[in-house]
Design a protein around this motif. Structure first.
Motif, short mmCIF file in Angstrom:
data_model
loop_
_atom_site.label_atom_id
_atom_site.label_comp_id
_atom_site.label_asym_id
_atom_site.label_seq_id
_atom_site.Cartn_x
_atom_site.Cartn_y
_atom_site.Cartn_z
N ALA A 135 0.81 -1.22 0.00
CA ALA A 135 0.00 0.00 0.00
C ALA A 135 0.84 1.27 0.00
N SER A 136 2.15 1.15 0.27
CA SER A 136 3.02 2.33 0.20
C SER A 136 3.13 2.88 -1.21
N LEU A 137 2.99 1.98 -2.21
CA LEU A 137 3.09 2.42 -3.61
C LEU A 137 1.91 2.03 -4.47
N ILE A 138 1.08 1.09 -4.01
CA ILE A 138 -0.04 0.61 -4.81
C ILE A 138 -1.36 0.98 -4.14
N SER A 139 -2.24 1.64 -4.88
CA SER A 139 -3.52 2.10 -4.34
C SER A 139 -4.48 0.94 -4.12
N ALA A 140 -5.39 1.12 -3.13
CA ALA A 140 -6.45 0.14 -2.89
C ALA A 140 -7.71 0.45 -3.69
#
Length: 347
Positions: A135-140
Motif C-alpha cells: 500500500a506504500s506504492l499501490i492504491s487500494a
C-alpha cells in the motif's frame, strides 16, 4: 434479481430455524517503529497495528435452513498504544455490514473493503502489513486511496471449480446526481492447488476533483513451489491515489516471495517498481524484507525493514512516497525508510 432470488430461496426453508452463533474476535498488535528519511528527521515510537491493525469485533450468523444463513460483521479498530479508536474515532470503522449467504452466493450491505483491496491483500507477500506493505506504492482503489468504502452493496460468488467473482457498488448519496462520489468494483479469480490469480477493477468517481475520476486495474498471481511462494502484481493506475499522492498515469510491478524458515518461521521479501508515465516522471522503487516467527497458532513475533528510492526530490509533494504499515497510513512524520519489530496476538 439476486436479492429476490435469495429471499425466495430462504422463504422455502423450514420456518424459524433457530441455529445461530456470535463470535468475539480481535487482534492486539504492538511494536517499535523507527522512521527516517523525513525532512523533520528520524522518528521513534511505539506503534499499534504494524503487522495487522489492532481490532475487536463481533461476527455471527443464523441458519435459515436449506443451506442459507443471515450473516453480520461489526469490527472496530483500536490504537493499543493509547487506547483510542482507529479509523478517525469511528466505533466500527473497519467493517460494519449485514447480509445473506447461500448457494446463490453472498450479498452484504454496509461499510466494507473495496474489491481491489481484497485482491491486494491476497497477492501481497506482506498481506499489506509490516513496513513492507504494498500500500506504500499501490492504491487500494477507493476514494482518497482508501481500502474501505461506506454504503457498499457487495456480491461474491465462489465455485467448486476454483473460479470466484465479486461485484461491489457504493452510491455517492449526493442529491440530484447518481454518479457523484460513487464507487464501483469488480473482480474475477481462480484458485486451484498451489496456484491463484485475480483480476480486479476499481472506479472511484470524483476521487480527486469534481469531474475527475480514479480508475485502476489490478492483476495478481501467486504460486506455492514448496520451498517458497512467489507473488507478482501488475497494476495500471489512472488517477488512483496512494495516500497523499495522485497517480495520474502510472504502472506498478510487484515481485515478491514468502519463504519458510524452519517449522515456525518465514522470510518475506518484496520489490515494487512504480513507473510514472506523466511528464513529472515521479518514479519510485520499494525494497522490503521481513521475518515472522510463530510462537503459537495465535501469537507471532515479527520484524521488517523497508526502503523506498524516490527518483524525484523528497520535498516534491507528488514524488515523495513514504513507508506505511498496516495501521500507520498518512502519518506526516513517516519517511522513505522504516524498521519495525513487534508482537501480534490474535484471539
Amino acid at each position: 434479481r439476486l436479492l429476490p432470488a435469495l429471499l425466495a430461496t430462504c422463504a422455502s426453508a423450514p420456518l424459524f430455524a433457530q441455529t445461530s452463533s456470535v463470535t468475539l474476535f480481535g487482534i492486539v498488535d504492538m511494536g517499535f517503529l523507527h522512521d527516517s528519511g523525513n525532512a523533520a528527521g528520524t522518528n521513534n515510537k511505539l506503534n499499534s497495528g504494524i503487522m495487522s491493525g489492532s481490532r475487536f469485533g463481533l461476527m455471527g450468523s443464523e441458519d435459515l435452513g436449506g443451506g442459507n444463513k443471515a450473516i453480520f460483521m461489526l469490527e472496530g479498530g483500536v490504537n493499543v498504544d493509547n487506547g483510542s479508536s482507529a479509523q478517525g474515532g469511528t466505533l466500527f470503522g473497519r467493517q460494519a455490514w449485514g447480509g445473506l449467504e447461500g448457494s446463490l452466493g453472498r450479498l452484504t450491505l454496509g461499510r466494507q473493503y473495496t474489491t481491489v483491496a481484497m485482491a491486494q491483500v491476497e497477492f501481497d507477500p506482506f498481506s499489506t502489513g509490516m513496513t513492507g506493505t504494498s500500500a506504500s506504492l499501490i492504491s487500494a482503489g477507493g476514494q482518497g486511496g482508501s481500502n474501505r468504502a461506506n454504503n457498499v452493496a457487495k456480491y461474491y460468488l465462489g465455485h467448486a471449480s476454483g473460479f470466484n467473482g465479486e461485484l461491489s457498488y457504493a452510491p455517492g448519496e449526493v442529491a440530484g446526481s447518481s454518479s457523484t462520489n460513487s464507487q464501483l468494483g469488480a473482480s474475477v479469480g481462480y484458485t486451484r492447488g498451489p496456484f491463484g490469480m485475480k483480476i480486479a477493477y476499481a472506479k472511484a468517481n470524483d476521487a480527486v476533483a469534481p469531474g475527475k475520476d480514479a480508475k485502476m486495474t489490478f492483476i495478481g498471481a501467486k504460486y506455492d513451489f514448496g520451498v517458497a511462494t512467489a507473488f507478482v502484481n501488475y497494476v495500471i493506475n489512472r488517477g488512483s491515489i496512494v495516500p497523499g499522492t495522485v497517480n495520474d498515469k502510472s504502472e506498478d510491478l510487484l515481485l515478491g516471495a514468502r519463504i519458510p524458515a524452519g517449522a515456525r518461521g518465514r522470510v518475506i521479501v518484496s520489490f515494487i517498481n512504480k513507473n510514472d508515465r506523466t511528464a513529472d516522471n515521479h518514479d519510485a522503487r520499494l525494497y522490503a524484507i521481513g521475518y515472522v516467527y510463530d510462537l503459537s497458532k495465535r501469537t507471532s513475533l515479527y520484524t521488517s525493514y523497508t526502503y523506498i528510492d524516490n527518483k524525484a526530490s523528497n520535498t516534491s509533494p507528488t514524488g515523495f512516497y513514504k513507508v506505511w504499515n498496516a495501521n500507520d497510513v498518512g502519518n506526516a512524520l513517516a519517511g522513505n525508510q522504516a524498521f519495525a519489530i513487534g508482537i501480534n496476538h490474535r484471539f
